[in-house]
Design a protein around this motif. Structure first.
Motif, PDB file in Angstrom:
ATOM      1  N   ASN A   9       6.513   7.502  10.610  1.00  0.00           N
ATOM      2  CA  ASN A   9       6.326   8.738  11.355  1.00  0.00           C
ATOM      3  C   ASN A   9       6.896   8.530  12.751  1.00  0.00           C
ATOM      4  N   ALA A  10       6.557   9.390  13.683  1.00  0.00           N
ATOM      5  CA  ALA A  10       7.175   9.314  15.008  1.00  0.00           C
ATOM      6  C   ALA A  10       6.776   8.071  15.788  1.00  0.00           C
ATOM      7  N   LYS A  11       5.668   7.430  15.392  1.00  0.00           N
ATOM      8  CA  LYS A  11       5.152   6.323  16.193  1.00  0.00           C
ATOM      9  C   LYS A  11       5.212   4.968  15.502  1.00  0.00           C
ATOM     10  N   SER A  12       5.146   4.930  14.180  1.00  0.00           N
ATOM     11  CA  SER A  12       4.992   3.624  13.545  1.00  0.00           C
ATOM     12  C   SER A  12       5.515   3.606  12.110  1.00  0.00           C
ATOM     13  N   VAL A  13       5.618   2.388  11.582  1.00  0.00           N
ATOM     14  CA  VAL A  13       5.946   2.167  10.180  1.00  0.00           C
ATOM     15  C   VAL A  13       4.644   2.196   9.388  1.00  0.00           C
ATOM     16  N   LEU A  14       4.545   3.122   8.446  1.00  0.00           N
ATOM     17  CA  LEU A  14       3.314   3.283   7.677  1.00  0.00           C
ATOM     18  C   LEU A  14       3.294   2.394   6.443  1.00  0.00           C
ATOM     19  N   ARG A  15       4.471   2.185   5.866  1.00  0.00           N
ATOM     20  CA  ARG A  15       4.548   1.344   4.674  1.00  0.00           C
ATOM     21  C   ARG A  15       5.957   0.775   4.561  1.00  0.00           C
ATOM     22  N   GLU A  16       6.060  -0.426   4.011  1.00  0.00           N
ATOM     23  CA  GLU A  16       7.361  -1.075   3.838  1.00  0.00           C
ATOM     24  C   GLU A  16       7.245  -2.004   2.634  1.00  0.00           C
ATOM     25  N   GLU A  17       8.259  -1.978   1.769  1.00  0.00           N
ATOM     26  CA  GLU A  17       8.176  -2.788   0.553  1.00  0.00           C
ATOM     27  C   GLU A  17       9.560  -3.275   0.140  1.00  0.00           C
ATOM     28  N   LEU A  18       9.602  -4.519  -0.321  1.00  0.00           N
ATOM     29  CA  LEU A  18      10.827  -5.093  -0.872  1.00  0.00           C
ATOM     30  C   LEU A  18      10.504  -5.646  -2.254  1.00  0.00           C
ATOM     31  N   VAL A  19      11.252  -5.154  -3.259  1.00  0.00           N
ATOM     32  CA  VAL A  19      11.001  -5.516  -4.655  1.00  0.00           C
ATOM     33  C   VAL A  19      12.289  -6.062  -5.261  1.00  0.00           C
ATOM     34  N   LYS A  20      12.165  -7.140  -6.001  1.00  0.00           N
ATOM     35  CA  LYS A  20      13.279  -7.674  -6.778  1.00  0.00           C
ATOM     36  C   LYS A  20      13.090  -7.227  -8.224  1.00  0.00           C
ATOM     37  N   ILE A  21      14.081  -6.523  -8.761  1.00  0.00           N
ATOM     38  CA  ILE A  21      13.969  -5.958 -10.104  1.00  0.00           C
ATOM     39  C   ILE A  21      14.547  -6.953 -11.105  1.00  0.00           C
ATOM     40  N   LEU A  22      13.664  -7.520 -11.915  1.00  0.00           N
ATOM     41  CA  LEU A  22      14.070  -8.494 -12.921  1.00  0.00           C
ATOM     42  C   LEU A  22      14.261  -7.803 -14.274  1.00  0.00           C
ATOM     43  N   THR A  23      14.655  -8.564 -15.274  1.00  0.00           N
ATOM     44  CA  THR A  23      14.965  -7.986 -16.580  1.00  0.00           C
ATOM     45  C   THR A  23      13.758  -7.315 -17.214  1.00  0.00           C
ATOM     46  N   THR A  24      12.607  -7.946 -17.139  1.00  0.00           N
ATOM     47  CA  THR A  24      11.421  -7.422 -17.822  1.00  0.00           C
ATOM     48  C   THR A  24      10.299  -7.012 -16.884  1.00  0.00           C
ATOM     49  N   ARG A  25      10.468  -7.259 -15.582  1.00  0.00           N
ATOM     50  CA  ARG A  25       9.397  -6.911 -14.650  1.00  0.00           C
ATOM     51  C   ARG A  25       9.953  -6.754 -13.241  1.00  0.00           C
ATOM     52  N   GLU A  26       9.088  -6.314 -12.343  1.00  0.00           N
ATOM     53  CA  GLU A  26       9.441  -6.207 -10.939  1.00  0.00           C
ATOM     54  C   GLU A  26       8.648  -7.227 -10.133  1.00  0.00           C
ATOM     55  N   GLN A  27       9.345  -7.936  -9.269  1.00  0.00           N
ATOM     56  CA  GLN A  27       8.716  -8.956  -8.433  1.00  0.00           C
ATOM     57  C   GLN A  27       8.607  -8.417  -7.004  1.00  0.00           C
ATOM     58  N   SER A  28       7.393  -8.199  -6.544  1.00  0.00           N
ATOM     59  CA  SER A  28       7.169  -7.674  -5.204  1.00  0.00           C
ATOM     60  C   SER A  28       7.275  -8.810  -4.196  1.00  0.00           C
ATOM     61  N   LEU A  29       8.317  -8.803  -3.376  1.00  0.00           N
ATOM     62  CA  LEU A  29       8.528  -9.864  -2.388  1.00  0.00           C
ATOM     63  C   LEU A  29       7.608  -9.688  -1.180  1.00  0.00           C
ATOM     64  N   PHE A  30       7.408  -8.443  -0.757  1.00  0.00           N
ATOM     65  CA  PHE A  30       6.365  -8.160   0.227  1.00  0.00           C
ATOM     66  C   PHE A  30       6.045  -6.671   0.207  1.00  0.00           C
ATOM     67  N   VAL A  31       4.790  -6.362   0.517  1.00  0.00           N
ATOM     68  CA  VAL A  31       4.326  -4.981   0.658  1.00  0.00           C
ATOM     69  C   VAL A  31       3.530  -4.903   1.949  1.00  0.00           C
ATOM     70  N   ARG A  32       3.974  -4.041   2.836  1.00  0.00           N
ATOM     71  CA  ARG A  32       3.299  -3.860   4.121  1.00  0.00           C
ATOM     72  C   ARG A  32       2.606  -2.509   4.139  1.00  0.00           C
ATOM     73  N   GLU A  33       1.338  -2.508   4.526  1.00  0.00           N
ATOM     74  CA  GLU A  33       0.568  -1.278   4.664  1.00  0.00           C
ATOM     75  C   GLU A  33       0.153  -1.141   6.121  1.00  0.00           C
TER      76      GLU A  33
END
Length: 349
Positions: free
Chosen positions: A35-59
């Motif tokens: 929003n105008a003041k801050s980062v509310l959420r941030e996520e980096l995911v590595k998409i593998l063949t059979t699953r997704e690997q969450s490298l980090f999730v920021r709340e």
């Protein structure tokens, strides 16, 4: 942060961004909400063949979760870096600033492999390799330009503030390319070992009626020729990148634009890993002879915003159909709704 202001709900609400990136045969999905003041959420995911690997999730600013596979000392360092991340700062950016190598390939993709070219931008890809490429292809594009080159000129061609700034910043032996914002002239500055500055201007060379070569300041060329120089490196260069081009058809003939894409698509199948995303009003490019249906998208303006719709969503379009005709008939949306009143021109006397 630039929210949609014509709706009370979204006017003060958050903006969300998401992108999927292919890096070294791995797919990553990076997203963030602000929003105008801050980062509310941030996520980096590595998409593998059979699953997704969450490298980090920021709340928000107070919680972040990392992948369990990180070693303990690395995990502790990442936690400390997060604690030092500002509310309005992306953790991805701050972690790379703190020399974290884990996420650097993703950051570098944005920094080095994503280029955005707006309708008035100068591509400025005139390093020796790019200039050599342009010289190779320009004579084939019916511009009458035989070659391009930089010529020594007076310092007065360069904006004073640019000259002073670059003179102070350039290392010995370094060069920089620039554009005069008023005249549009393309120039090159080079700092010699004795601290003097060479100033050069881009010239285009044509063949005169008696077979001689004559150079003119490139700024004197037509808008189409200048636009072609700005875009040509995107289509013929071998660098691995994604290039977003707004209004690619500006000042270019339909045949030229179509030929650029034809060349690019044929070469990309064999030679390079590059992506071009372009907006256009040129309906000659709306053809299944050139693009697949899922590669063509239509902007459809709604009462509460604009939707992007791929042509592959229209199931009744056959592979051999003329999609331009279907589009102009209004079957796909994205058609301007003009309501100019017809006048009684007999009263003009």
């Amino acid at each position: 942060y630039n929210p949609y202001v014509f709706d009370k709900t979204s006017k003060g609400g958050p903006s969300e961004f998401e992108i999927e990136i292919l890096i070294d045969e791995h797919i990553y999905r990076y997203s963030f909400t602000i929003n105008a003041k801050s980062v509310l959420r941030e996520e980096l995911v590595k998409i593998l063949t059979t699953r997704e690997q969450s490298l980090f999730v920021r709340e928000n600013k107070d919680r972040i979760q990392f992948d369990d596979d990180y070693p303990g000392d690395e995990l502790q360092r990442l936690e400390i870096i997060f604690q030092g991340t500002q509310d309005n700062e992306l953790f991805l950016s701050n972690s790379v600033d703190q020399n974290v190598e884990l996420f650097k390939p993703i950051y570098d993709w944005f920094d080095h492999h994503l280029h955005i070219v707006d309708p008035s931008a100068r591509f400025l890809a005139l390093e020796p390799v790019a200039l050599e490429l342009c010289n190779q292809y320009f004579p084939l594009l019916d511009t009458s330009v035989k070659r391009l080159g930089f010529n020594e000129v007076s310092r007065s061609y360069i904006p004073k503030e640019d000259f002073e700034r670059f003179s102070a910043e350039l290392p010995l032996g370094g060069s920089v390319l620039g554009v005069n914002p008023i005249s549009g002239e393309r120039y090159l500055l080079h700092k010699n070992d004795d601290n003097t500055i060479d100033t050069q201007l881009l010239f285009s060379y044509h063949e005169t009626l008696d077979g001689e070569e004559h150079g003119i300041n490139f700024v004197e060329e037509s808008d189409g020729t200048k636009r072609l120089l700005d875009l040509l490196p995107a289509f013929v260069g071998d660098n691995d990148c994604t290039i977003v081009i707004d209004e690619i058809d500006r000042s270019l003939h339909s045949i030229v634009t179509k030929q650029l894409f034809t060349f690019f698509l044929a070469k990309s199948e064999q030679c390079f890993n590059k992506q071009i995303i372009a907006t256009t009003h040129d309906l000659q490019l709306m053809t299944q002879d050139l693009f697949r249906r899922y590669e063509m998208w239509i902007f459809e303006r709604r009462e509460n915003g604009t939707d992007l719709i791929p042509l592959s969503d229209f199931k009744d379009i056959r592979f051999d159909s003329d999609i331009r005709k279907s589009y102009l008939e209004g079957r796909m949306g994205g058609i301007p709704q003009m309501m100019l009143p017809l006048q009684d021109f007999e009263e003009c006397e």
